[in-house]
Design a protein around this motif. Sequence first.
Motif, PDB file in Angstrom:
ATOM      1  N   ALA A  97      18.894  65.048  -2.501  1.00  0.00           N
ATOM      2  CA  ALA A  97      18.539  63.646  -2.759  1.00  0.00           C
ATOM      3  C   ALA A  97      19.736  62.866  -3.296  1.00  0.00           C
ATOM      4  O   ALA A  97      19.912  61.680  -2.980  1.00  0.00           O
ATOM      5  N   PHE A  98      20.577  63.528  -4.110  1.00  0.00           N
ATOM      6  CA  PHE A  98      21.742  62.848  -4.660  1.00  0.00           C
ATOM      7  C   PHE A  98      22.715  62.444  -3.551  1.00  0.00           C
ATOM      8  O   PHE A  98      23.336  61.376  -3.611  1.00  0.00           O
ATOM      9  N   LYS A  99      22.865  63.281  -2.526  1.00  0.00           N
ATOM     10  CA  LYS A  99      23.743  62.938  -1.411  1.00  0.00           C
ATOM     11  C   LYS A  99      23.265  61.673  -0.696  1.00  0.00           C
ATOM     12  O   LYS A  99      24.077  60.928  -0.146  1.00  0.00           O
ATOM     13  N   CYS A 100      21.959  61.466  -0.702  1.00  0.00           N
ATOM     14  CA  CYS A 100      21.427  60.246  -0.083  1.00  0.00           C
ATOM     15  C   CYS A 100      21.600  59.041  -1.007  1.00  0.00           C
ATOM     16  O   CYS A 100      21.936  57.942  -0.555  1.00  0.00           O
ATOM     17  N   VAL A 101      21.357  59.247  -2.302  1.00  0.00           N
ATOM     18  CA  VAL A 101      21.450  58.133  -3.251  1.00  0.00           C
ATOM     19  C   VAL A 101      22.880  57.636  -3.366  1.00  0.00           C
ATOM     20  O   VAL A 101      23.122  56.428  -3.516  1.00  0.00           O
ATOM     21  N   ILE A 102      23.853  58.553  -3.271  1.00  0.00           N
ATOM     22  CA  ILE A 102      25.257  58.172  -3.430  1.00  0.00           C
ATOM     23  C   ILE A 102      25.734  57.253  -2.305  1.00  0.00           C
ATOM     24  O   ILE A 102      26.774  56.583  -2.430  1.00  0.00           O
ATOM     25  N   GLU A 103      24.974  57.198  -1.208  1.00  0.00           N
ATOM     26  CA  GLU A 103      25.371  56.331  -0.098  1.00  0.00           C
ATOM     27  C   GLU A 103      25.365  54.860  -0.463  1.00  0.00           C
ATOM     28  O   GLU A 103      26.004  54.057   0.212  1.00  0.00           O
ATOM     29  N   VAL A 104      24.633  54.486  -1.509  1.00  0.00           N
ATOM     30  CA  VAL A 104      24.575  53.084  -1.885  1.00  0.00           C
ATOM     31  C   VAL A 104      25.943  52.578  -2.312  1.00  0.00           C
ATOM     32  O   VAL A 104      26.275  51.391  -2.124  1.00  0.00           O
ATOM     33  N   TYR A 105      26.790  53.452  -2.880  1.00  0.00           N
ATOM     34  CA  TYR A 105      28.119  53.027  -3.316  1.00  0.00           C
ATOM     35  C   TYR A 105      29.077  52.885  -2.136  1.00  0.00           C
ATOM     36  O   TYR A 105      30.061  52.147  -2.237  1.00  0.00           O
ATOM     37  N   TYR A 106      28.801  53.578  -1.051  1.00  0.00           N
ATOM     38  CA  TYR A 106      29.694  53.527   0.113  1.00  0.00           C
ATOM     39  C   TYR A 106      29.233  52.530   1.159  1.00  0.00           C
ATOM     40  O   TYR A 106      30.055  51.844   1.769  1.00  0.00           O
ATOM     41  N   PHE A 107      27.921  52.465   1.386  1.00  0.00           N
ATOM     42  CA  PHE A 107      27.401  51.644   2.488  1.00  0.00           C
ATOM     43  C   PHE A 107      26.485  50.517   2.032  1.00  0.00           C
ATOM     44  O   PHE A 107      26.082  49.695   2.856  1.00  0.00           O
TER      45      PHE A 107
END
Length: 506
Positions: A97-107
């Motif tokens: 889930a963290f790998k998905c949440v971290i996408e907010v900082y990139y995309f």
Amino acid sequence: ARPAAAKAPAGAMDGSGERSLPEPGSQSSAASDDIEIVVNVGGVRQVLYGDLLSQYPETRLAELINCLAGGYDTIFSLCDDYDPGKREFYFDRDPDAFKCVIEVYYFGEVHMKKGICPICFKNEMDFWKVDLKFLDDCCKSHLSEKREELEEIARRVQLILDDLGVDAAEGRWRRCQKCVWKFLEKPESSCPARVVAVLSFLLILVSSVVMCMGTIPELQVLDAEGNRVEHPTLENVETACIGWFTLEYLLRLFSSPNKLHFALSFMNIVDVLAILPFYVSLTLTHLGARMMELTNVQQAVQALRIMRIARIFKLARHSSGLQTLTYALKRSFKELGLLLMYLAVGIFVFSALGYTMEQSHPETLFKSIPQSFWWAIITMTTVGYGDIYPKTTLGKLNAAISFLCGVIAIALPIHPIINNFVRYYNKQRVLETAAKHELELMELNSSSGGEGKTGGSRSDLDNLPPEPAGKEAPSCSSRLKLSHSDTFIPLLTEEKHHRTRLQSCK
């Protein structure tokens, strides 16, 4: 690779030229954009940078940049553990889930991976303080669907609890009303209720069979005017069935908690339509002859008798399969509309072609295009009565193409309709199992003397269980054990930890 800083920083520099985190409690005026954050989420280590995290300062990861200035109390309020030697933050959370949440900082948006529980993922986003508005619309639909399922489970559990509980403050009439309602509406509540449900089901079948047998000429008798009417025995059976249906409907109406909702329910309207024709025809037979001609009365009675076929729909109240079929058809209006549109276009085209090609034959059966609609319907649906058929070579070729197109047009929307039926049927079975599981968990918690919240409440959709108040900061191991993790199963210790349904969802 990240480029090194252009000028020498005021804080400590590591070997790669990157600015690392200062010691806890130290004061540093260095720019936070050049700081690198090392986080370890569920055993997965990841390096993040301050300029990336500072885009969303309200999130938990962005708060890690300046948390060391507040000391260990501030650090442990944000993470589960911290290693001063490695300067690494530890989180006992779901790494996927963290790998998905971290996408907010990139995309700037978050997509939920396939296989992750939407409610657990929503809790992960709440933990990392990422707003749900960053969740993509396709993932929001899964979250909404899961919310509806949980609300349905909570509603079913509440209904079961209402049936089991007896409020001593209620009056005798209210308690009697609830008992009658449970007796008639919930066959699983007791053995007599199940017997009554089976009896009602059998009477519906008997009434339908009697209605069909009453139309057999050999079983009919002649009345005083020489007209054929139903046999008196069949009429008596019909009267007994109608009497049972009337009594059942009135008892359900008087015991219903919401009488207006009960009266406007579709299945209850069907019950009224199955009962009303008997009394209306009885009234017209005895009183209508005085106000109108006997022929009109007989025609009205015959029309009302045809309405008795509505009672077959009463079976849907006792059959979950028929209810599932009805729901699947309601959810498949779009597919059914496409099917009708395909057939309508094909019927119009092939009937016009058939009429045009058959005009050269002297014994043509295609008299007009509207008359050819019937031929096109029975051909495209592969019925083929044979009352109208082409006689020319081009007409036969047109007929062959029409029924091939009909097979394709009918087959295309069948798969989505079947999927809707299977999905809803399986969903209902899962909801029933989940409701029973909730009751078992509640019974287990109550028997063990726990004070934790029972699952199935709507508050579980938005709130995680809070940490015990009034206690000092726990040690590293206890902190990990009490962290808000939906994938972590607490160990059996002297202190009881009761997991809610959302915590045991995976």
